[in-house]
Design an enzyme around this catalytic site. Structure first.
Site, PDB file in Angstrom:
ATOM      1  N   GLY A 126      25.175  31.490  18.279  1.00  0.00           N
ATOM      2  CA  GLY A 126      24.980  31.795  16.865  1.00  0.00           C
ATOM      3  C   GLY A 126      24.837  30.560  16.008  1.00  0.00           C
ATOM      4  O   GLY A 126      25.061  29.427  16.449  1.00  0.00           O
ATOM      5  N   THR A 127      24.483  30.775  14.757  1.00  0.00           N
ATOM      6  CA  THR A 127      24.198  29.696  13.812  1.00  0.00           C
ATOM      7  C   THR A 127      25.357  28.725  13.675  1.00  0.00           C
ATOM      8  O   THR A 127      25.152  27.515  13.543  1.00  0.00           O
ATOM      9  CB  THR A 127      23.858  30.298  12.436  1.00  0.00           C
ATOM     10  OG1 THR A 127      22.684  31.112  12.558  1.00  0.00           O
ATOM     11  CG2 THR A 127      23.592  29.203  11.411  1.00  0.00           C
ATOM     12  N   ILE A 128      26.590  29.229  13.723  1.00  0.00           N
ATOM     13  CA  ILE A 128      27.746  28.369  13.486  1.00  0.00           C
ATOM     14  C   ILE A 128      27.788  27.183  14.450  1.00  0.00           C
ATOM     15  O   ILE A 128      28.259  26.099  14.096  1.00  0.00           O
ATOM     16  CB  ILE A 128      29.061  29.192  13.575  1.00  0.00           C
ATOM     17  CG1 ILE A 128      30.241  28.391  13.021  1.00  0.00           C
ATOM     18  CG2 ILE A 128      29.306  29.713  14.981  1.00  0.00           C
ATOM     19  CD1 ILE A 128      31.500  29.216  12.831  1.00  0.00           C
ATOM     20  N   GLY A 129      27.265  27.367  15.660  1.00  0.00           N
ATOM     21  CA  GLY A 129      27.305  26.306  16.663  1.00  0.00           C
ATOM     22  C   GLY A 129      25.956  25.662  16.916  1.00  0.00           C
ATOM     23  O   GLY A 129      25.718  25.128  18.009  1.00  0.00           O
ATOM     24  N   MET A 130      25.063  25.695  15.927  1.00  0.00           N
ATOM     25  CA  MET A 130      23.742  25.107  16.076  1.00  0.00           C
ATOM     26  C   MET A 130      23.627  23.801  15.294  1.00  0.00           C
ATOM     27  O   MET A 130      24.436  23.503  14.421  1.00  0.00           O
ATOM     28  CB  MET A 130      22.658  26.086  15.607  1.00  0.00           C
ATOM     29  CG  MET A 130      22.530  27.327  16.464  1.00  0.00           C
ATOM     30  SD  MET A 130      21.167  28.396  15.909  1.00  0.00           S
ATOM     31  CE  MET A 130      21.263  29.717  17.116  1.00  0.00           C
TER      32      MET A 130
END
EC number: 3.5.1.1
Length: 282
Positions: A11-15
């Site tokens: 997900g975005t949080i880990g990108m």
């Protein structure tokens, strides 16, 4: 020493920015979470490989999350996850874990860590929520701790993207994991062809049917016959409203009578996501 389980799905949080846009970066979420923990908490990390955009998350991944949670009895859990299918995962875990005494906090963001957005605040809220008492599955997002069984993502990019709709008390599930049966959400629209619905139902083991208003359907005998034939063939069809609030109220309108006569189930206040999970687990 207390432990905290992290299940990082992606997900975005880990990108982070890459040559072709945002892409998952291993270690980013784990480092950010570890840096926010007090010294007396031991982090246990379970990281999906590969990390997933949540658009790719489905029943096999819900089973993997459940397996990891159950492998650590009594340990609170944070699951980092993309926002696009967060409501499906919230419904899946909420229903599958009923009565197991687990505390699970879902967490994601609209902006990645390190980009001066919402990720850091959401992660800190998730840590705080994980250490509180009480069982259940929750979403830590935009300063709120929301119950996850009735999540709705109502905005595609605003930081305040979710709300939680009240749901009926969750029953003890008949199954605690997700099998390979095929279910889908079908939406009625004016003029939809009966053969289109019949063709879709022929490929499925059951379906959630998004109907109009408080539970109405077009006055088309061929459409109703498609539902009746599917139910007679052993396929469960569960009706929910296309409206975000209010739910289904059988008997409100004559235009809905054909649904119940055909054997369609009343989904009540279920969100489409919650109704879909009920087909699998109940």
């Amino acid at each position: 020493m207390p432990r905290l389980l992290l299940i990082h799905t992606g997900g975005t949080i880990g990108m982070a920015p890459g040559p072709n846009g945002l892409a998952p970066v291993k270690g980013l979420v784990e480092s950010a979470l570890s840096a926010r923990l007090t010294d007396d908490i031991t982090l246990v990390a379970n990281v999906f490989n590969p990390l997933l955009d949540s658009a790719s998350v489905g029943p096999t991944h819900w089973n993997a999350m459940l397996e990891a949670i159950r492998a650590h009895p009594g340990v609170p859990t944070i699951i980092t996850h993309g926002t696009d299918t967060m409501s499906f995962t919230g419904a899946a875990l909420s229903q599958a874990l009923v009565g197991e005494g687990r505390r699970v906090i879902l967490c994601g963001s609209m902006v990645p860590l390190g980009e001066n957005g919402d990720a850091e605040g959401n992660l800190s809220l998730a840590i705080e929520a994980s250490q509180q008492e009480g069982e259940g599955v929750f979403l830590a997002f935009a300063g709120q701790l929301l119950r996850a069984e009735g999540l709705v993502k109502h905005h595609s990019h605003d930081p305040i993207s979710f709300r939680a709709l009240p749901q009926a008390p969750l029953p003890q599930p008949k199954s605690r994991t997700f099998d390979e049966r095929k279910f889908a959400i079908l939406t009625l629209s004016p003029g939809i062809a009966a053969d289109t619905l019949a063709a879709a139902l022929a490929t499925l083991d059951g379906a959630v049917l998004r109907v109009f208003g408080a539970g109405t359907v077009m006055a088309c005998p061929v459409v109703l016959k498609a539902f009746e034939d599917a139910v007679k063939a052993g396929k469960r069809i569960r009706a929910v409203s296309q409206c975000e609030g209010g739910g289904i109220i059988p008997g409100s309108y004559e235009a809905g009578a054909g649904l119940w006569e055909a054997g369609v189930e009343n989904g009540g206040d279920d969100t489409p996501e919650a109704a879909l999970i009920k087909l699998w687990l109940n």
